[in-house]
Write a protein that holds these residues in place. Structure first.
Motif, PDB file in Angstrom:
ATOM      1  N   ILE A  26     -25.112 -57.609 -17.907  1.00  0.00           N
ATOM      2  CA  ILE A  26     -25.588 -58.659 -16.999  1.00  0.00           C
ATOM      3  C   ILE A  26     -24.376 -59.326 -16.378  1.00  0.00           C
ATOM      4  O   ILE A  26     -23.504 -59.847 -17.078  1.00  0.00           O
ATOM      5  CB  ILE A  26     -26.430 -59.712 -17.739  1.00  0.00           C
ATOM      6  CG1 ILE A  26     -27.622 -59.060 -18.433  1.00  0.00           C
ATOM      7  CG2 ILE A  26     -26.915 -60.791 -16.769  1.00  0.00           C
ATOM      8  CD1 ILE A  26     -28.377 -60.005 -19.367  1.00  0.00           C
ATOM      9  N   CYS A  27     -24.318 -59.291 -15.065  1.00  0.00           N
ATOM     10  CA  CYS A  27     -23.211 -59.934 -14.346  1.00  0.00           C
ATOM     11  C   CYS A  27     -23.729 -60.347 -12.977  1.00  0.00           C
ATOM     12  O   CYS A  27     -24.011 -59.495 -12.132  1.00  0.00           O
ATOM     13  CB  CYS A  27     -22.033 -58.972 -14.203  1.00  0.00           C
ATOM     14  SG  CYS A  27     -20.624 -59.661 -13.279  1.00  0.00           S
ATOM     15  N   GLY A  28     -23.873 -61.660 -12.762  1.00  0.00           N
ATOM     16  CA  GLY A  28     -24.426 -62.127 -11.493  1.00  0.00           C
ATOM     17  C   GLY A  28     -23.898 -63.481 -11.092  1.00  0.00           C
ATOM     18  O   GLY A  28     -23.171 -64.136 -11.834  1.00  0.00           O
ATOM     19  N   ALA A  29     -24.291 -63.911  -9.892  1.00  0.00           N
ATOM     20  CA  ALA A  29     -23.737 -65.112  -9.288  1.00  0.00           C
ATOM     21  C   ALA A  29     -24.507 -66.389  -9.603  1.00  0.00           C
ATOM     22  O   ALA A  29     -23.986 -67.485  -9.394  1.00  0.00           O
ATOM     23  CB  ALA A  29     -23.676 -64.938  -7.770  1.00  0.00           C
ATOM     24  N   ALA A  30     -25.742 -66.276 -10.096  1.00  0.00           N
ATOM     25  CA  ALA A  30     -26.550 -67.475 -10.346  1.00  0.00           C
ATOM     26  C   ALA A  30     -25.896 -68.360 -11.397  1.00  0.00           C
ATOM     27  O   ALA A  30     -25.277 -67.867 -12.350  1.00  0.00           O
ATOM     28  CB  ALA A  30     -27.950 -67.080 -10.800  1.00  0.00           C
ATOM     29  N   ASN A  31     -26.024 -69.650 -11.229  1.00  0.00           N
ATOM     30  CA  ASN A  31     -25.539 -70.613 -12.221  1.00  0.00           C
ATOM     31  C   ASN A  31     -26.579 -70.792 -13.323  1.00  0.00           C
ATOM     32  O   ASN A  31     -27.781 -70.711 -13.078  1.00  0.00           O
ATOM     33  CB  ASN A  31     -25.268 -71.974 -11.568  1.00  0.00           C
ATOM     34  CG  ASN A  31     -24.046 -71.953 -10.682  1.00  0.00           C
ATOM     35  OD1 ASN A  31     -22.985 -71.498 -11.085  1.00  0.00           O
ATOM     36  ND2 ASN A  31     -24.195 -72.434  -9.457  1.00  0.00           N
ATOM     37  N   ASN A  32     -26.100 -71.052 -14.558  1.00  0.00           N
ATOM     38  CA  ASN A  32     -26.990 -71.381 -15.674  1.00  0.00           C
ATOM     39  C   ASN A  32     -28.089 -70.340 -15.859  1.00  0.00           C
ATOM     40  O   ASN A  32     -29.277 -70.648 -15.909  1.00  0.00           O
ATOM     41  CB  ASN A  32     -27.614 -72.767 -15.466  1.00  0.00           C
ATOM     42  CG  ASN A  32     -26.575 -73.862 -15.402  1.00  0.00           C
ATOM     43  OD1 ASN A  32     -25.582 -73.823 -16.116  1.00  0.00           O
ATOM     44  ND2 ASN A  32     -26.789 -74.832 -14.534  1.00  0.00           N
ATOM     45  N   GLN A  33     -27.677 -69.078 -15.995  1.00  0.00           N
ATOM     46  CA  GLN A  33     -28.647 -67.982 -16.103  1.00  0.00           C
ATOM     47  C   GLN A  33     -29.431 -68.028 -17.410  1.00  0.00           C
ATOM     48  O   GLN A  33     -30.583 -67.592 -17.457  1.00  0.00           O
ATOM     49  CB  GLN A  33     -27.911 -66.650 -15.980  1.00  0.00           C
ATOM     50  CG  GLN A  33     -27.304 -66.418 -14.607  1.00  0.00           C
ATOM     51  CD  GLN A  33     -26.347 -65.240 -14.577  1.00  0.00           C
ATOM     52  OE1 GLN A  33     -26.437 -64.345 -15.404  1.00  0.00           O
ATOM     53  NE2 GLN A  33     -25.422 -65.247 -13.631  1.00  0.00           N
ATOM     54  N   LEU A  34     -28.823 -68.537 -18.478  1.00  0.00           N
ATOM     55  CA  LEU A  34     -29.498 -68.602 -19.772  1.00  0.00           C
ATOM     56  C   LEU A  34     -30.438 -69.802 -19.821  1.00  0.00           C
ATOM     57  O   LEU A  34     -30.028 -70.925 -19.537  1.00  0.00           O
ATOM     58  CB  LEU A  34     -28.476 -68.718 -20.905  1.00  0.00           C
ATOM     59  CG  LEU A  34     -27.430 -67.609 -21.032  1.00  0.00           C
ATOM     60  CD1 LEU A  34     -26.477 -67.920 -22.185  1.00  0.00           C
ATOM     61  CD2 LEU A  34     -28.090 -66.251 -21.240  1.00  0.00           C
ATOM     62  N   ALA A  35     -31.682 -69.559 -20.219  1.00  0.00           N
ATOM     63  CA  ALA A  35     -32.616 -70.671 -20.376  1.00  0.00           C
ATOM     64  C   ALA A  35     -32.137 -71.624 -21.471  1.00  0.00           C
ATOM     65  O   ALA A  35     -32.343 -72.834 -21.391  1.00  0.00           O
ATOM     66  CB  ALA A  35     -34.013 -70.148 -20.703  1.00  0.00           C
ATOM     67  N   HIS A  36     -31.497 -71.066 -22.499  1.00  0.00           N
ATOM     68  CA  HIS A  36     -30.826 -71.869 -23.530  1.00  0.00           C
ATOM     69  C   HIS A  36     -29.765 -70.982 -24.171  1.00  0.00           C
ATOM     70  O   HIS A  36     -29.785 -69.742 -24.029  1.00  0.00           O
ATOM     71  CB  HIS A  36     -31.824 -72.410 -24.569  1.00  0.00           C
ATOM     72  CG  HIS A  36     -32.590 -71.349 -25.292  1.00  0.00           C
ATOM     73  ND1 HIS A  36     -32.091 -70.683 -26.407  1.00  0.00           N
ATOM     74  CD2 HIS A  36     -33.821 -70.806 -25.065  1.00  0.00           C
ATOM     75  CE1 HIS A  36     -32.977 -69.801 -26.825  1.00  0.00           C
ATOM     76  NE2 HIS A  36     -34.036 -69.853 -26.042  1.00  0.00           N
ATOM     77  N   ASP A  37     -28.828 -71.587 -24.896  1.00  0.00           N
ATOM     78  CA  ASP A  37     -27.681 -70.843 -25.415  1.00  0.00           C
ATOM     79  C   ASP A  37     -28.079 -69.720 -26.361  1.00  0.00           C
ATOM     80  O   ASP A  37     -27.388 -68.697 -26.466  1.00  0.00           O
ATOM     81  CB  ASP A  37     -26.711 -71.795 -26.112  1.00  0.00           C
ATOM     82  CG  ASP A  37     -26.008 -72.735 -25.147  1.00  0.00           C
ATOM     83  OD1 ASP A  37     -26.045 -72.441 -23.932  1.00  0.00           O
ATOM     84  OD2 ASP A  37     -25.438 -73.745 -25.592  1.00  0.00           O
TER      85      ASP A  37
END
Length: 348
Positions: A255-266
């Motif tokens: 997974i490698c992308g430009a969106a910020n805060n991709q994880l719903a939680h850590d």
């Protein structure tokens, strides 16, 4: 102009949270300063129709913290901050609103530099710049940061591919790009040129079909992203797409992308790792845009921007090697690298 600034209670560990309002201009915005340990806070301004103030505060604080980490990892001499304007960018935005926002930024006395983000264009930022010198990403200067973000993500994606698949050759790799805004489209073009087998998705159906035809790509509906058989996922829309459920459904190994805060939680990072999926922390790989903006803040040429992009790819390589050697998650290693950079001694 009847601008008022009201300090709200900032979350623990944050420096300042400000509500900026100008009813005459239609402005209601939040500006959050997370850290200025390494320099003045810098981060883009997003315009979004949040359902309520709580949602806007949640977004701006997460984004501001992410900017601290992003700017530190990119070694930009900047702290982390973010702004959100509450409203629909398609119907509510006006030049007067952007000038009022610029005045709010100016009232912070240089502790925060702003630029474009979702819903804000270089033309909008030019209106803000009429009221402050702390607005950057302007046409004729560093310009639209989107192509720089896409280039940085592309370079980091190739580094990730080398670690995961044994080669950075993307020929035939099935890559799904989620979101075809300025950054996602630019990234898709680079991936197509590199020989990847693209799957594209976006909520804008006409734009999706046009891009697919031009790039020879397949498409899928936005709600079918995690049903696709893919090698690499590039989230380039809004954050929170990686959830407990999607982590279990995802077929990609990278997974490698430009969106910020991709994880719903850590904890989603642990769930991904348990399934053998390598997640490259978004704040590391999507720093190209703020690198471009930083060049304008500091007065550096394009060569400086390119050097910083190369350095970011190098840090991803270092992060993945350290994660492999220590058995930790790349996200944990990245956070530790940033913590060292933010230590009082290092910051001084």
């Amino acid at each position: 102009m009847v601008l008022t600034l009201t300090d709200l209670t900032a979350p623990q560990g944050f420096q300042r949270l400000v509500l900026a309002q100008d009813p005459q201009a239609g402005l209601r915005a939040l500006i959050c300063l997370h850290s200025t340990a390494l320099g003045p806070a810098a981060g883009g301004c997003r315009m979004w129709a949040y359902p309520d103030d709580e949602a806007a505060i949640h977004d701006v604080t997460r984004l501001a913290r992410g900017m601290t980490y992003k700017n530190a990892m990119a070694d930009l001499g900047l702290g982390g901050g973010k702004a959100v304007i509450i409203g629909d960018a398609r119907t509510d935005k006006t030049p007067a609103m952007m000038r009022a926002f610029g005045a709010a930024v100016d009232a912070l006395g240089g502790t925060y530099w702003t630029a474009e983000d979702v819903g804000i264009s270089p033309a909008d930022m030019a209106h803000a710049a009429e009221a402050t010198r702390f607005a950057v990403g302007l046409s004729g200067a560093s310009g639209d940061p989107s192509p720089w973000t896409a280039e940085g993500v592309f370079r980091c994606l190739r580094v990730g591919a080398r670690h995961v698949f044994g080669s950075d050759d993307l020929t035939g790799r099935r890559v799904l790009v989620q979101g075809l805004g300025h950054v996602g489209m630019s990234l898709a073009e680079k991936l197509a040129a590199a020989g990847a087998r693209l799957i594209l998705t976006d909520i804008n159906q006409p734009a999706l079909e046009a891009a697919a035809t031009r790039l020879g790509a397949q498409t899928c509906a936005p709600d079918q992203v995690f049903d696709q058989q893919i090698d690499i996922l590039a989230p380039c829309a809004l954050g929170g797409v990686l959830t407990d459920d999607s982590a279990q459904a995802l077929t990609a190994r990278l997974i490698c992308g430009a969106a910020n805060n991709q994880l719903a939680h850590d904890g989603v990072a642990d769930a991904l790792a348990a399934r053998g999926i390598t997640y490259l922390p978004d704040y590391v790989v999507n720093a190209g845009g703020i690198i471009s903006v930083a060049s304008e803040i500091h007065g550096h040429p394009d060569a400086w921007r390119l050097d910083r992009l190369t350095a970011i790819a190098g840090r991803v390589d270092q992060m993945l090697a350290r994660a492999r050697d220590t058995g930790r998650l790349p996200a944990q290693v990245a956070d530790e690298m940033v913590a060292a950079m933010l230590s009082p001694r290092r910051a001084a």
